[in-house]
Design a protein around this motif. Sequence first.
Motif, short mmCIF file in Angstrom:
data_model
loop_
_atom_site.label_atom_id
_atom_site.label_comp_id
_atom_site.label_asym_id
_atom_site.label_seq_id
_atom_site.Cartn_x
_atom_site.Cartn_y
_atom_site.Cartn_z
N VAL A 97 51.18 18.10 47.69
CA VAL A 97 49.97 18.69 48.27
C VAL A 97 48.73 17.98 47.72
CG1 VAL A 97 48.56 20.78 48.37
CG2 VAL A 97 51.03 20.94 48.67
N LEU A 98 48.74 17.66 46.43
CA LEU A 98 47.60 17.03 45.78
C LEU A 98 47.53 15.53 46.02
CD1 LEU A 98 47.90 18.94 42.40
CD2 LEU A 98 45.98 19.15 43.99
N ARG A 99 48.58 14.96 46.62
CA ARG A 99 48.67 13.51 46.83
C ARG A 99 48.63 12.77 45.49
NH1 ARG A 99 50.85 13.70 51.62
NH2 ARG A 99 49.64 14.96 53.04
N ILE A 100 49.35 13.30 44.52
CA ILE A 100 49.45 12.68 43.20
C ILE A 100 50.91 12.32 42.96
CG2 ILE A 100 49.21 13.02 40.71
CD1 ILE A 100 46.91 14.93 41.30
N LYS A 101 51.15 11.10 42.52
CA LYS A 101 52.51 10.68 42.22
C LYS A 101 52.81 10.94 40.75
CE LYS A 101 52.79 7.14 45.82
NZ LYS A 101 53.06 5.70 46.12
N LEU A 102 53.80 11.79 40.51
CA LEU A 102 54.20 12.12 39.15
C LEU A 102 55.46 11.37 38.77
CD1 LEU A 102 53.75 16.01 39.05
CD2 LEU A 102 52.16 14.27 38.24
N PHE A 151 51.78 18.27 59.17
CA PHE A 151 50.50 18.96 59.28
C PHE A 151 49.37 18.33 58.48
CE2 PHE A 151 53.57 22.33 60.35
CZ PHE A 151 53.06 22.70 61.58
N SER A 152 49.68 17.41 57.61
CA SER A 152 48.63 16.76 56.84
C SER A 152 47.97 15.69 57.68
CB SER A 152 49.18 16.14 55.55
OG SER A 152 48.18 15.41 54.89
N LYS A 153 46.64 15.69 57.75
CA LYS A 153 45.91 14.70 58.53
C LYS A 153 45.87 13.35 57.86
CE LYS A 153 42.85 18.12 60.67
NZ LYS A 153 41.44 18.56 60.87
N THR A 154 46.08 13.33 56.55
CA THR A 154 45.97 12.07 55.84
C THR A 154 47.23 11.80 55.02
OG1 THR A 154 44.90 13.21 54.00
CG2 THR A 154 43.47 12.20 55.65
N SER A 155 48.39 12.13 55.60
CA SER A 155 49.63 12.03 54.84
C SER A 155 49.94 10.61 54.40
CB SER A 155 50.79 12.56 55.69
OG SER A 155 50.91 11.82 56.89
N GLU A 156 49.53 9.60 55.16
CA GLU A 156 49.86 8.23 54.81
C GLU A 156 48.71 7.51 54.12
OE1 GLU A 156 52.92 7.43 58.54
OE2 GLU A 156 51.12 6.24 58.29
N LEU A 157 47.51 8.05 54.23
CA LEU A 157 46.35 7.32 53.76
C LEU A 157 45.69 7.94 52.53
CD1 LEU A 157 44.65 6.56 57.20
CD2 LEU A 157 46.24 5.13 55.91
N ALA A 158 46.26 9.02 52.03
CA ALA A 158 45.57 9.73 50.96
C ALA A 158 46.33 9.71 49.65
CB ALA A 158 45.29 11.17 51.39
N ASP A 159 47.07 8.63 49.35
CA ASP A 159 47.71 8.52 48.05
C ASP A 159 46.62 8.52 46.98
OD1 ASP A 159 50.21 8.46 49.14
OD2 ASP A 159 50.33 6.27 49.19
N ARG A 160 46.83 9.30 45.94
CA ARG A 160 45.82 9.46 44.89
C ARG A 160 46.03 8.44 43.78
NH1 ARG A 160 41.81 13.39 46.31
NH2 ARG A 160 42.73 14.30 48.17
N ILE A 186 43.66 0.76 37.41
CA ILE A 186 43.96 1.69 38.50
C ILE A 186 45.44 2.05 38.43
CG2 ILE A 186 43.92 2.05 41.00
CD1 ILE A 186 41.76 -0.11 41.14
N SER A 187 45.72 3.35 38.46
CA SER A 187 47.11 3.82 38.37
C SER A 187 47.36 4.92 39.39
CB SER A 187 47.41 4.34 36.96
OG SER A 187 48.70 4.93 36.89
N ASP A 188 48.47 4.80 40.10
CA ASP A 188 48.85 5.85 41.06
C ASP A 188 50.00 6.70 40.54
OD1 ASP A 188 51.04 4.24 41.28
OD2 ASP A 188 50.91 3.94 43.45
N GLY A 189 50.29 6.61 39.25
CA GLY A 189 51.37 7.38 38.66
C GLY A 189 52.65 6.59 38.51
N GLU A 190 52.84 5.60 39.41
CA GLU A 190 54.03 4.76 39.33
C GLU A 190 53.67 3.31 39.03
OE1 GLU A 190 56.16 5.18 42.97
OE2 GLU A 190 56.81 7.24 42.55
#
Length: 276
Positions: A26-31, A148-157, A241-245
């Motif tokens: 939901v938060l678009r955060i990769k853990l 249902f997410s409008k930015t499912s592919e473009l909103a990686d945090r 810059i880090s996306d969690g992975e």
Amino acid sequence: MAVYADILVIINLIVDYFLLAASAAVLRIKLSVLRQLGGASIGALSSLYIFAPNFGIFTDLLFRAAVCAVMVLCAFGFRSTKRFLRAAGVLFLVTCGFGGVITAVWSIFKPHGMTVVNSVVYFNISPAVLISVSVITYLLFMLLNAIFSKTSELADRCEIIVTAEKNSITMEGIVDTGNSIKDYLSGSDVIIADSEFVKALLGSDNPQTDIRLKSRYRILPLSTVSGGGTLDGFRCDSAVISDGERTVKLEKPILAVSKTPLRDDYQAIVNPEIFI
């Protein structure tokens, strides 16, 4: 019904792992797996609260809030109060949704092998069945979230730490192809940021009034569907810059000043190409 502590902890470890995974989606955060396991372990151990005396609903709520806070700290870390509260709120709502469904099932159907004590759910069922149900539920959630997410592919945090001289700022950003700006003069990567964060890093975003900025100043061409334009940019010393992975370090990136304020839940935009 007899409650076994080992089964109780294992069951809650599995459930909490998927609750954290859903919250991160939901938060678009990769853990990382380790962070999710760490947070889930806190939740699993807290399930032993089932053996405590009944202290009342107020104490239960305080206990749950404290557990939620520690789980968020373990899984998401602490980068800012706003980010922490948002993560805690999402985890709380996801958990409430899951708990509401479980409580409704227990209240209506009274299924054999299931009990609720001190707001802790206990299942006396096969681990294989529990894991299968948890995985299927998580996959269904991810499918609905993607639909249902409008930015499912473009909103990686991602987390962005930018440094200039002795100053540094930390921003939460998104990885978005909408940032295709290039500094053609130097070939440096460009990070689009809110003006307030540029000011926080450099002390100003106006090279006309601050002579220190003249050597850092860049004019960046901007192309949109409605026409062309430019953005003010400033050369920085470095950025991590880090996306969690994945984590990348940029040397001499350009911090471009957004013409319009960005959303409250992110302060910068980076191009996905930086991770290639």
